[in-house]
Design a protein around this motif. Structure first.
Motif, PDB file in Angstrom:
ATOM      1  N   GLU B  14       0.877   6.114 -16.800  1.00 19.82           N
ATOM      2  CA  GLU B  14       1.208   4.474 -16.662  1.00 19.82           C
ATOM      3  C   GLU B  14       2.029   4.354 -18.002  1.00 19.82           C
ATOM      4  O   GLU B  14       1.763   4.822 -19.010  1.00 19.82           O
ATOM      5  CB  GLU B  14      -0.222   3.857 -16.570  1.00 19.82           C
ATOM      6  N   GLN B  36      11.816   3.791  -1.425  1.00 21.22           N
ATOM      7  CA  GLN B  36      10.715   3.727  -1.894  1.00 21.22           C
ATOM      8  C   GLN B  36       9.835   3.675  -0.451  1.00 21.22           C
ATOM      9  O   GLN B  36      10.021   2.740   0.095  1.00 21.22           O
ATOM     10  CB  GLN B  36      10.383   2.929  -2.855  1.00 21.22           C
ATOM     11  N   HIS B  38       5.690   3.486   0.042  1.00 29.43           N
ATOM     12  CA  HIS B  38       4.189   3.541   0.033  1.00 29.43           C
ATOM     13  C   HIS B  38       3.521   3.988   1.233  1.00 29.43           C
ATOM     14  O   HIS B  38       4.180   3.741   2.465  1.00 29.43           O
ATOM     15  CB  HIS B  38       3.733   1.979  -0.437  1.00 29.43           C
ATOM     16  N   GLU B  41       3.607   2.468   5.013  1.00 32.69           N
ATOM     17  CA  GLU B  41       4.438   1.618   5.073  1.00 32.69           C
ATOM     18  C   GLU B  41       5.864   1.939   5.444  1.00 32.69           C
ATOM     19  O   GLU B  41       6.181   3.236   5.320  1.00 32.69           O
ATOM     20  CB  GLU B  41       4.396   0.611   3.934  1.00 32.69           C
ATOM     21  N   GLN B  79       4.372   1.825 -13.746  1.00 30.32           N
ATOM     22  CA  GLN B  79       3.002   0.915 -13.319  1.00 30.32           C
ATOM     23  C   GLN B  79       2.700   1.683 -12.334  1.00 30.32           C
ATOM     24  O   GLN B  79       3.081   2.380 -11.405  1.00 30.32           O
ATOM     25  CB  GLN B  79       3.758  -0.454 -12.972  1.00 30.32           C
ATOM     26  N   MET B  80       1.301   1.283 -11.898  1.00 28.51           N
ATOM     27  CA  MET B  80       0.422   2.053 -10.985  1.00 28.51           C
ATOM     28  C   MET B  80       0.989   1.688  -9.640  1.00 28.51           C
ATOM     29  O   MET B  80       0.823   2.488  -8.604  1.00 28.51           O
ATOM     30  CB  MET B  80      -1.129   1.269 -11.109  1.00 28.51           C
ATOM     31  N   LYS B  81       1.637   0.564  -9.317  1.00 22.34           N
ATOM     32  CA  LYS B  81       2.207   0.118  -8.150  1.00 22.34           C
ATOM     33  C   LYS B  81       3.372   1.049  -7.802  1.00 22.34           C
ATOM     34  O   LYS B  81       3.785   1.035  -6.697  1.00 22.34           O
ATOM     35  CB  LYS B  81       2.655  -1.320  -8.210  1.00 22.34           C
ATOM     36  N   ASP B  82       3.803   1.790  -8.799  1.00 22.56           N
ATOM     37  CA  ASP B  82       5.072   2.885  -8.486  1.00 22.56           C
ATOM     38  C   ASP B  82       4.332   4.046  -7.655  1.00 22.56           C
ATOM     39  O   ASP B  82       5.318   4.858  -7.298  1.00 22.56           O
ATOM     40  CB  ASP B  82       5.801   3.077  -9.899  1.00 22.56           C
ATOM     41  N   SER B  83       3.181   4.246  -7.539  1.00 15.47           N
ATOM     42  CA  SER B  83       2.527   5.391  -6.956  1.00 15.47           C
ATOM     43  C   SER B  83       3.200   5.195  -5.596  1.00 15.47           C
ATOM     44  O   SER B  83       2.863   4.293  -4.687  1.00 15.47           O
ATOM     45  CB  SER B  83       1.019   5.385  -7.105  1.00 15.47           C
ATOM     46  N   ALA B  84       4.061   6.066  -4.994  1.00 12.28           N
ATOM     47  CA  ALA B  84       4.522   6.081  -3.508  1.00 12.28           C
ATOM     48  C   ALA B  84       5.523   7.354  -3.631  1.00 12.28           C
ATOM     49  O   ALA B  84       5.631   8.250  -4.401  1.00 12.28           O
ATOM     50  CB  ALA B  84       5.583   4.837  -3.690  1.00 12.28           C
ATOM     51  N   THR B 106       2.650  10.163  -8.254  1.00 12.23           N
ATOM     52  CA  THR B 106       1.228   9.624  -8.614  1.00 12.23           C
ATOM     53  C   THR B 106       1.357   9.260  -9.996  1.00 12.23           C
ATOM     54  O   THR B 106       1.632  10.008 -10.810  1.00 12.23           O
ATOM     55  CB  THR B 106       0.106  10.509  -8.148  1.00 12.23           C
TER      56      THR B 106
END
Lengths: 114, 109
Positions: B14, B36, B38, B41, B79-84, B106
């Motif tokens: 991060e 991108q 996720h 999704e 950021q954590m939300k970029d894990s994809a 990750t």
């Protein structure tokens, strides 16, 4: 705005049966596409339509057919399903087929053929 | 046809920076896209390059070199939300998109 919708969300289908995956967009996009996504292989184009009334074959069209009777709908039909058609299917649309037009993807249909 | 290569997996911390490379071979080039996705999704559009150089969009930048058949996606201030998964896609002159298999990023705390 709904954007692009797909139905069903998921389906288990017996081999040899037929099925139609539905795709509808409300953005008045000219171009629409069907992809399948398999682990390790990425998205592969099945069929596409650059404008209503026209369709074309993608990378993996065998066993699938499509129609584009109007701007909004682009159904994908499996005439006689086989287990290798187990996959996640994504429908997408773009304003036009070329230029910088990005593709918008529907939520996907998870299909399992047994 | 297309041959698009990108790494399978990458891990970063991060706040760090990660660069995802994509190489391609094509008989006709008409643009390169990054998407991108996720887990579970649909893919969503990140960037488009058709000319050589860098395109910057906030924390994400994408670079293209047509002569080298090479692009990269740069993710800054992770950021954590970029894990994809990040998908490189090349459009041929007939306007169809061909996708790479994707790079799973990750982000660790």
């Amino acid at each position: 705005t709904a954007g692009i919708t797909q139905a069903p969300t998921s389906q288990i289908l017996a081999a040899g049966r037929s099925m139609t995956l539905r795709c509808t967009q409300d953005m008045r996009h000219n171009a629409m596409y069907w992809y399948r996504q398999d682990l390790g292989l990425g998205l592969r184009l099945i069929h596409y339509s650059n404008t209503a009334g026209t369709t074309g074959k993608g990378e993996v069209p065998d066993g699938y057919s499509v129609s584009r009777a109007n701007t909004d709908d682009f159904p994908l039909t499996l005439a006689s399903a086989v287990p290798s058609q187990t996959s996640v299917y994504f429908c997408a649309s773009s304003e036009v087929a070329g230029g910088s037009a990005e593709q918008y993807f529907g939520p996907g249909t998870r299909l399992t053929v047994t | 046809g297309q041959n698009i290569d990108q790494p399978t997996e990458m891990t970063a911390t991060e706040g760090a920076i990660v660069q995802i490379n994509c190489t391609y071979q094509t008989s006709g080039f008409n643009g390169l896209f990054w998407y991108q996705q996720h887990a579970g999704e649909a893919p969503t559009f990140l960037s488009y390059n058709v000319l050589d150089g860098l395109e910057e969009k906030g924390r994400f930048s994408s670079f293209l070199s047509r002569s080298k058949g090479y692009s990269y996606l740069l993710l800054k201030e992770l950021q954590m939300k970029d894990s994809a998964s990040y998908l490189c896609a090349v459009r041929e002159s007939d306007y169809k998109l061909s996708f790479g298999a994707g790079t799973t990023v990750t982000v660790r705390a």
